[in-house]
Design a protein around this motif. Sequence first.
Motif, short mmCIF file in Angstrom:
data_model
loop_
_atom_site.label_atom_id
_atom_site.label_comp_id
_atom_site.label_asym_id
_atom_site.label_seq_id
_atom_site.Cartn_x
_atom_site.Cartn_y
_atom_site.Cartn_z
N SER A 75 1.25 -0.98 0.70
CA SER A 75 -0.22 -0.13 -0.35
C SER A 75 0.73 1.11 0.29
O SER A 75 2.05 1.51 -0.43
CB SER A 75 -0.93 0.13 1.29
N GLY A 76 0.04 2.56 0.62
CA GLY A 76 1.02 3.82 -0.07
C GLY A 76 1.96 3.66 1.46
O GLY A 76 3.15 4.56 1.57
N GLY A 77 1.18 3.35 2.33
CA GLY A 77 2.80 3.12 3.72
C GLY A 77 3.23 2.38 4.44
O GLY A 77 3.52 2.01 4.55
N TYR B 236 6.24 4.35 -5.92
CA TYR B 236 5.48 5.24 -6.86
C TYR B 236 4.85 6.04 -7.05
O TYR B 236 5.88 7.04 -7.77
CB TYR B 236 3.96 3.91 -6.95
N ASP B 237 4.57 7.29 -5.67
CA ASP B 237 4.37 8.25 -5.66
C ASP B 237 5.39 8.89 -5.96
O ASP B 237 5.55 10.29 -6.24
CB ASP B 237 3.79 8.47 -4.37
N LYS B 238 6.53 8.49 -5.44
CA LYS B 238 7.93 9.31 -5.77
C LYS B 238 8.53 9.49 -7.24
O LYS B 238 8.88 10.87 -7.32
CB LYS B 238 9.09 8.85 -4.42
N GLY C 83 -4.01 -3.74 -0.57
CA GLY C 83 -3.30 -2.67 -0.56
C GLY C 83 -3.95 -2.31 -2.12
O GLY C 83 -3.73 -2.72 -3.08
N GLY C 84 -3.61 -0.92 -1.57
CA GLY C 84 -3.17 -0.32 -3.41
C GLY C 84 -2.38 -0.38 -4.67
O GLY C 84 -3.02 -0.69 -5.37
N VAL C 85 -1.31 -1.19 -3.99
CA VAL C 85 -0.19 -1.32 -5.56
C VAL C 85 -1.11 -3.09 -5.95
O VAL C 85 -0.41 -2.69 -6.62
CB VAL C 85 0.92 -1.75 -4.67
O1 KG4 Z 1 -4.10 1.19 0.50
P1 KG4 Z 1 -3.83 2.17 -0.37
O2 KG4 Z 1 -5.42 3.13 -1.09
O3 KG4 Z 1 -3.96 3.38 0.90
C1 KG4 Z 1 -2.92 3.17 1.70
O4 KG4 Z 1 -3.64 2.57 2.55
O5 KG4 Z 1 -1.81 3.46 1.79
O6 KG4 Z 1 -2.28 2.77 -0.85
C2 KG4 Z 1 -2.52 4.11 -1.90
C3 KG4 Z 1 -1.25 2.99 -2.45
C4 KG4 Z 1 -0.74 5.40 -3.10
O7 KG4 Z 1 0.60 5.03 -3.11
C5 KG4 Z 1 -1.03 4.78 -4.66
O8 KG4 Z 1 0.14 5.23 -6.05
C6 KG4 Z 1 -1.20 3.37 -5.10
O9 KG4 Z 1 -1.01 2.70 -4.22
N1 KG4 Z 1 -1.52 2.62 -6.70
C7 KG4 Z 1 -0.99 2.22 -7.58
C8 KG4 Z 1 -1.55 1.76 -7.95
N2 KG4 Z 1 -2.67 2.30 -8.02
C9 KG4 Z 1 -2.72 2.75 -6.24
N3 KG4 Z 1 0.16 1.53 -7.41
C10 KG4 Z 1 0.71 1.10 -8.44
N4 KG4 Z 1 -0.22 0.20 -8.86
C11 KG4 Z 1 -1.49 1.31 -9.12
N5 KG4 Z 1 -1.83 0.76 -10.02
#
Ligand code: KG4
Length: 337
Positions: free
Chosen positions: A137-139, A167-169, A272-274
């Motif tokens: 995820s993001g964190g 990814y964000d950076k 998680g997001g990723v």
């Molecule tokens: O799980 P999440 O929605 O929030 C947290 O709990 O952190 O994850 C968000 C993260 C962000 O860094 C976003 O850039 C990443 O997930 N993300 C992705 C994709 N969709 C969201 N990273 C890579 N590829 C994707 N398709």
Amino acid sequence: MRILGIESSCDETAVALLEIDDFGKSTVLSSVIRSQLDIHKVFGGVVPEVAARAHVESVIAVLEEALNGERYDLIAVTNGPGLMTSLQVGVQTAKTLSYVKNIPLAGVNHLTAHCLSPLLSNDIEWQNKAMVCLVVSGGHTELVQTKDFINFELIGSTRDDAIGEAYDKVAKLLDLGYPGGPIVSNNAQTGDANKYVLPMPMINSGDYDWSFSGLKTAVRYLVMDLKNQGKLDEQAKKDICASFEKTAVTVIAKKVKKAIGDLGPELLLVGGGVSANKYLRQSLSQDYLSVPVYFPELKYAGDNAAMIALAGWFSRQRADLNNWQTLKVDPNLRLAE
Ligand code: KG4
Ligand code: ZN
């Protein structure tokens, strides 16, 4: 039973209603997610104070939309990890409902919920299976194992940045916008992943840990070099995205494969997001890992409340009527030790 899920740990206000039977087969009756993306975009990241205010302003409307007057038997709410003031909004809302309606309340670990999110699709035979879960995820970037879906044991984690953060950076370094994950991933589709050779930190470290800050720094220097040479055009950006994605995902997949080979779980869950990432999904295939692999539906990969309600079902025995007095927000709540 019907479970009301509430999620407000970061920049999404989400409420869901889940119907679930004694065997854990569930139906998502509603899942409403109000994203604050447009608010935070201007800042290039989530501003905690702004996020908390936006949660306060939208939580009742989101609740109203998701519930539509329906009844429920249990309230599940994220109580960590996340932003302190954002978490407070969901938790105080849940406590108020629990107090006023006399309905049991279960605190849910956001990371546990990401782990279990693939189980919202009912085609997985998970009962009594030993499994490994990967949260990306993001964190967080963590690998855990579990037998009972409540207690998790940490196998590996990142020593510095999370994969989503990386990814964000990279998106920021390339001026591609926020949030970077989906944008970098889209750009990578038409880039040459073999154009730039980037370091694969800890690839041979013999454990299941990761490190992404060195990779990020390597991208920073590469971007600076190309800029200085006047070569940072659209195609170069795409090639950097593809090369970064290939490198980062390869290290993740290698470590997961090693863990599965060493520990012999019966299945792998990824959340998680990723976990929405196409290349990650292709790389963590059943063929490569020799074990069944499950990802959440795309709508449950990022933050949502259906996964919170599901995780609440697993801890329903721990929920009680007085939780509104005792449940605490913990911004640093851990998935496992
Ligand atoms: O799980 P999440 O929605 O929030 C947290 O709990 O952190 O994850 C968000 C993260 C962000 O860094 C976003 O850039 C990443 O997930 N993300 C992705 C994709 N969709 C969201 N990273 C890579 N590829 C994707 N398709
Ligand atoms: Zn999340």
